[in-house]
Design a protein around this motif. Structure first.
Motif, PDB file in Angstrom:
ATOM      1  N   ARG A   1       0.812  -1.219   0.000  1.00  0.00           N
ATOM      2  CA  ARG A   1       0.000   0.000   0.000  1.00  0.00           C
ATOM      3  C   ARG A   1       0.844   1.267   0.000  1.00  0.00           C
ATOM      4  NH1 ARG A   1      -5.232  -0.805  -1.628  1.00  0.00           N
ATOM      5  NH2 ARG A   1      -6.213  -2.517  -0.462  1.00  0.00           N
ATOM      6  N   ARG A   2       2.157   1.148   0.122  1.00  0.00           N
ATOM      7  CA  ARG A   2       2.997   2.338   0.023  1.00  0.00           C
ATOM      8  C   ARG A   2       3.004   2.826  -1.415  1.00  0.00           C
ATOM      9  NH1 ARG A   2       9.120   2.866   2.199  1.00  0.00           N
ATOM     10  NH2 ARG A   2       7.954   2.513   4.088  1.00  0.00           N
ATOM     11  N   ARG A   3       2.997   4.142  -1.606  1.00  0.00           N
ATOM     12  CA  ARG A   3       3.037   4.734  -2.934  1.00  0.00           C
ATOM     13  C   ARG A   3       4.407   5.353  -3.172  1.00  0.00           C
ATOM     14  NH1 ARG A   3      -2.951   6.985  -4.631  1.00  0.00           N
ATOM     15  NH2 ARG A   3      -4.074   5.113  -3.967  1.00  0.00           N
ATOM     16  N   ILE A   4       5.016   4.972  -4.282  1.00  0.00           N
ATOM     17  CA  ILE A   4       6.356   5.440  -4.614  1.00  0.00           C
ATOM     18  C   ILE A   4       6.318   6.171  -5.952  1.00  0.00           C
ATOM     19  CG2 ILE A   4       7.411   3.523  -3.351  1.00  0.00           C
ATOM     20  CD1 ILE A   4       8.034   2.266  -6.132  1.00  0.00           C
ATOM     21  N   PHE A   5       7.413   6.861  -6.266  1.00  0.00           N
ATOM     22  CA  PHE A   5       7.539   7.584  -7.528  1.00  0.00           C
ATOM     23  C   PHE A   5       8.441   6.799  -8.479  1.00  0.00           C
ATOM     24  CE2 PHE A   5      10.002  10.564 -10.172  1.00  0.00           C
ATOM     25  CZ  PHE A   5       8.965  11.187 -10.855  1.00  0.00           C
ATOM     26  N   VAL A   6       7.970   6.630  -9.718  1.00  0.00           N
ATOM     27  CA  VAL A   6       8.769   5.994 -10.761  1.00  0.00           C
ATOM     28  C   VAL A   6       8.924   6.995 -11.905  1.00  0.00           C
ATOM     29  CG1 VAL A   6       8.912   4.132 -12.442  1.00  0.00           C
ATOM     30  CG2 VAL A   6       7.999   3.676 -10.162  1.00  0.00           C
ATOM     31  N   PRO A   7      10.139   7.467 -12.200  1.00  0.00           N
ATOM     32  CA  PRO A   7      10.335   8.431 -13.291  1.00  0.00           C
ATOM     33  C   PRO A   7       9.820   7.875 -14.611  1.00  0.00           C
ATOM     34  CG  PRO A   7      12.316   8.240 -11.948  1.00  0.00           C
ATOM     35  CD  PRO A   7      11.402   7.137 -11.504  1.00  0.00           C
ATOM     36  N   ILE A   8       9.238   8.737 -15.434  1.00  0.00           N
ATOM     37  CA  ILE A   8       8.660   8.296 -16.698  1.00  0.00           C
ATOM     38  C   ILE A   8       9.715   7.713 -17.626  1.00  0.00           C
ATOM     39  CG2 ILE A   8       8.866  10.513 -17.896  1.00  0.00           C
ATOM     40  CD1 ILE A   8       5.867   8.072 -18.016  1.00  0.00           C
ATOM     41  N   LEU A   9      10.985   8.143 -17.495  1.00  0.00           N
ATOM     42  CA  LEU A   9      12.036   7.611 -18.355  1.00  0.00           C
ATOM     43  C   LEU A   9      12.364   6.156 -18.039  1.00  0.00           C
ATOM     44  CD1 LEU A   9      14.468  10.655 -18.670  1.00  0.00           C
ATOM     45  CD2 LEU A   9      12.789   9.829 -20.328  1.00  0.00           C
ATOM     46  N   ARG A  10      11.863   5.660 -16.886  1.00  0.00           N
ATOM     47  CA  ARG A  10      12.053   4.235 -16.563  1.00  0.00           C
ATOM     48  C   ARG A  10      11.044   3.356 -17.305  1.00  0.00           C
ATOM     49  NH1 ARG A  10      14.594   3.810 -11.373  1.00  0.00           N
ATOM     50  NH2 ARG A  10      16.342   5.277 -11.457  1.00  0.00           N
ATOM     51  N   VAL A  11      10.048   3.973 -17.920  1.00  0.00           N
ATOM     52  CA  VAL A  11       9.006   3.210 -18.613  1.00  0.00           C
ATOM     53  C   VAL A  11       9.478   2.880 -20.026  1.00  0.00           C
ATOM     54  CG1 VAL A  11       6.647   3.264 -19.496  1.00  0.00           C
ATOM     55  CG2 VAL A  11       7.162   4.241 -17.245  1.00  0.00           C
ATOM     56  N   THR A  12       9.479   1.614 -20.355  1.00  0.00           N
ATOM     57  CA  THR A  12       9.878   1.201 -21.708  1.00  0.00           C
ATOM     58  C   THR A  12       8.682   0.899 -22.595  1.00  0.00           C
ATOM     59  OG1 THR A  12      10.073  -1.085 -20.979  1.00  0.00           O
ATOM     60  CG2 THR A  12      12.071   0.246 -20.954  1.00  0.00           C
ATOM     61  N   ALA A  13       7.568   0.502 -22.001  1.00  0.00           N
ATOM     62  CA  ALA A  13       6.404   0.152 -22.821  1.00  0.00           C
ATOM     63  C   ALA A  13       5.118   0.302 -22.012  1.00  0.00           C
ATOM     64  CB  ALA A  13       6.516  -1.274 -23.353  1.00  0.00           C
ATOM     65  N   ILE A  14       4.116   0.864 -22.667  1.00  0.00           N
ATOM     66  CA  ILE A  14       2.759   0.919 -22.121  1.00  0.00           C
ATOM     67  C   ILE A  14       1.886   0.101 -23.045  1.00  0.00           C
ATOM     68  CG2 ILE A  14       0.804   2.386 -21.532  1.00  0.00           C
ATOM     69  CD1 ILE A  14       2.749   4.652 -20.988  1.00  0.00           C
ATOM     70  N   GLU A  15       1.402  -1.026 -22.530  1.00  0.00           N
ATOM     71  CA  GLU A  15       0.613  -1.947 -23.331  1.00  0.00           C
ATOM     72  C   GLU A  15      -0.729  -2.179 -22.647  1.00  0.00           C
ATOM     73  OE1 GLU A  15       3.770  -4.970 -25.163  1.00  0.00           O
ATOM     74  OE2 GLU A  15       3.929  -4.794 -22.984  1.00  0.00           O
ATOM     75  N   PRO A  16      -1.703  -2.741 -23.363  1.00  0.00           N
ATOM     76  CA  PRO A  16      -3.008  -3.006 -22.736  1.00  0.00           C
ATOM     77  C   PRO A  16      -2.854  -3.854 -21.478  1.00  0.00           C
ATOM     78  CG  PRO A  16      -3.148  -3.304 -25.103  1.00  0.00           C
ATOM     79  CD  PRO A  16      -1.684  -3.112 -24.788  1.00  0.00           C
ATOM     80  N   GLY A  17      -3.239  -3.304 -20.369  1.00  0.00           N
ATOM     81  CA  GLY A  17      -3.212  -4.045 -19.107  1.00  0.00           C
ATOM     82  C   GLY A  17      -1.920  -4.022 -18.337  1.00  0.00           C
ATOM     83  N   VAL A  18      -0.831  -3.465 -18.891  1.00  0.00           N
ATOM     84  CA  VAL A  18       0.443  -3.545 -18.188  1.00  0.00           C
ATOM     85  C   VAL A  18       1.390  -2.437 -18.634  1.00  0.00           C
ATOM     86  CG1 VAL A  18       1.501  -5.113 -19.852  1.00  0.00           C
ATOM     87  CG2 VAL A  18       2.281  -5.133 -17.479  1.00  0.00           C
ATOM     88  N   VAL A  19       2.207  -1.979 -17.703  1.00  0.00           N
ATOM     89  CA  VAL A  19       3.280  -1.026 -17.986  1.00  0.00           C
ATOM     90  C   VAL A  19       4.596  -1.692 -17.604  1.00  0.00           C
ATOM     91  CG1 VAL A  19       4.308   1.182 -17.349  1.00  0.00           C
ATOM     92  CG2 VAL A  19       1.846   1.016 -17.676  1.00  0.00           C
ATOM     93  N   THR A  20       5.575  -1.664 -18.493  1.00  0.00           N
ATOM     94  CA  THR A  20       6.850  -2.335 -18.241  1.00  0.00           C
ATOM     95  C   THR A  20       7.950  -1.303 -18.041  1.00  0.00           C
ATOM     96  OG1 THR A  20       6.159  -4.172 -19.650  1.00  0.00           O
ATOM     97  CG2 THR A  20       8.489  -4.032 -19.111  1.00  0.00           C
ATOM     98  N   LEU A  21       8.805  -1.545 -17.036  1.00  0.00           N
ATOM     99  CA  LEU A  21       9.938  -0.666 -16.750  1.00  0.00           C
ATOM    100  C   LEU A  21      11.222  -1.264 -17.326  1.00  0.00           C
ATOM    101  CD1 LEU A  21       9.249   0.224 -12.991  1.00  0.00           C
ATOM    102  CD2 LEU A  21       8.295   1.272 -15.053  1.00  0.00           C
ATOM    103  N   ASN A  22      12.227  -0.401 -17.471  1.00  0.00           N
ATOM    104  CA  ASN A  22      13.521  -0.887 -17.972  1.00  0.00           C
ATOM    105  C   ASN A  22      14.421  -1.373 -16.853  1.00  0.00           C
ATOM    106  OD1 ASN A  22      14.432   1.458 -16.746  1.00  0.00           O
ATOM    107  ND2 ASN A  22      14.683   2.583 -18.661  1.00  0.00           N
ATOM    108  N   THR A  23      13.918  -1.352 -15.621  1.00  0.00           N
ATOM    109  CA  THR A  23      14.693  -1.821 -14.473  1.00  0.00           C
ATOM    110  C   THR A  23      13.745  -2.334 -13.405  1.00  0.00           C
ATOM    111  OG1 THR A  23      16.225  -1.195 -12.693  1.00  0.00           O
ATOM    112  CG2 THR A  23      14.731   0.508 -13.485  1.00  0.00           C
TER     113      THR A  23
END
Length: 426
Positions: free
Chosen positions: A53-75
């Motif tokens: 339940r903790r909320r953290i920040f993930v920089p947008i540059l860590r996002v490699t793909a936004i697909e239906p139902g899922v977001v993938t990070l590069n790390t």
């Protein structure tokens, strides 16, 4: 195929995965930088809720793909520091959606000079891999006999979305309340704490009395007082009525005596009377810690009836662990206290048996003046999570539960101790 154009509302709740498919959490909001002019805002990153339940920040540059139902990070390595909003940052769902704006699009003359509500934001990735807020979905007020039409317009065609205007009071909270549906009160309280003050107050005003009371009880003392001070006095009294008496007494104990008395006077006498009795005791004594509304029965109550009482979903597990048996009256302060029955004992007995025949009379009750340290030793000695509080005349005054003890044993800033560091960068 990875998307280069998405809408914020469709991102909310999507699973966030690391490069190897490991689950990290779910998206709860998008952090953007809104300027005073109408230049398209830049997306800074995502607010991701971990399984804890903790909320953290993930920089947008860590996002490699936004697909239906899922977001993938590069790390798969992300900062676990709790998200804190920086100056100049705006939360897309929490602060922009539901704003009232005006559209100045020559292709939509029917919207000229008309107030409309923001219902979504469109994001677009540029060639440099940056993400910008480029589109705004708006919907007008419903007119008699006509459905409200949704229009999608360019960000530059919308007025009313500068940081100053977003910060003005009176914004709708429909989308925020939808996010809170089904969440535990403690989790809603934590999310409220992370909102800007203006939005926190708007959400509090919109919640019904029962829900707001549950949430307020999960806030630190100083934040309870602050939130209550922003409510109309009559509404504040209604919320206090809906709170557990011991929590209401703790809150009123933080207020100046005159303010506390004014609120007590506005409360229903049946609700204010047990609160007044609690205020007579030191907050760090058994009398100040107890709730005046545990499960109280007469000796002629059957085991089946007792079990039905402890099934009440409004009872905490600690209060449901034990019933207290007294002579009438059963409202505190009761008639003569006879003893207690543990839930384990109730489960072992035939349903038709009477609780008066299975009493535990050996358990020494707590006295109201007993200090917190002695109450703590009592729970540890007898392996209890709930204990009776009885006066010198053997009247049951209430019961102390282990959660009340923990609230007073933990340091005042225990909710913040894991989040003392500032948010890490990209």
């Amino acid at each position: 195929m990875a998307a280069t154009r998405v809408y914020v509302a469709r991102l909310a709740g999507l699973a966030v995965l690391g490069p190897d498919g490991e689950s990290i959490g779910r998206i709860r909001d998008v952090v953007v930088a809104v300027r005073s002019d109408r230049q398209q805002p830049r997306v800074h990153g995502l607010v991701v809720e971990l399984p804890t339940r903790r909320r953290i920040f993930v920089p947008i540059l860590r996002v490699t793909a936004i697909e239906p139902g899922v977001v993938t990070l590069n790390t798969g390595t992300v900062s676990l520091r709790r998200f804190t909003q920086r100056p100049g940052e705006i939360l897309a769902l929490a602060q922009i959606v539901d704003s009232v704006v005006r559209v100045e699009d020559p292709d939509l003359p029917d919207l000229a000079g008309v107030d409309v509500h923001v219902i979504d934001l469109g994001l677009e990735q540029t060639r440099s891999r940056d993400w910008l807020v480029t589109r705004v979905a708006v919907r007008g007020h419903r007119r008699l006999g006509r459905r409200r039409t949704v229009h999608v317009v360019d960000w530059t065609m919308v007025s009313g979305l500068t940081p100053y205007e977003i910060g003005r009071p009176g914004q709708d909270v429909t989308q925020l309340l939808e996010q809170f549906e089904g969440m535990r009160a403690a989790d809603v309280a934590q999310q409220l704490r992370e909102l800007p003050e203006k939005r926190r107050i708007e959400v509090a005003v919109a919640l019904d009395d029962e829900r707001l009371a549950d949430v307020v009880q999960e806030l630190p003392d100083d934040e309870q007082v602050e939130l209550l001070s922003h409510l109309e006095v009559r509404r504040a009294a209604d919320v206090l009525e809906a709170m557990d008496p011991d929590d209401a007494a703790d809150l009123l104990g933080e207020l100046p005596e005159g303010e506390a008395e004014s609120l007590l006077a506005l409360m229903d006498p049946q609700e204010s009377e047990p609160v007044r009795r609690l205020l007579e005791h030191s907050p760090y004594s058994a009398g100040g810690l107890m709730t005046p509304k545990p499960v109280i029965l007469t000796p002629s109550t059957t085991v089946a009836e007792a079990l039905a009482r402890v099934r009440n979903p409004d009872l905490t597990p600690a209060l449901a662990s034990m019933v207290f048996v007294v002579r009438p009256p059963t409202a505190t302060p009761t008639g003569r206290y006879l003893g207690s029955v543990h839930i384990q004992q109730l489960l072992r007995e035939p349903p038709a048996h009477l609780v008066g025949g299975i009493l535990d009379t050996d358990l020494s009750p707590l006295r109201p003046e007993l200090p917190l340290a002695a109450v703590t030793r009592y729970f540890a000695t007898y392996n209890l999570v709930c204990g009776p509080v009885v006066d010198e005349e053997n009247h049951l005054l209430g019961a102390v539960s282990v959660d009340d003890v923990l609230d007073h044993l933990l340091p005042e800033d225990w909710r913040d101790q894991e989040e003392t560091d500032e948010r890490g960068g990209a």
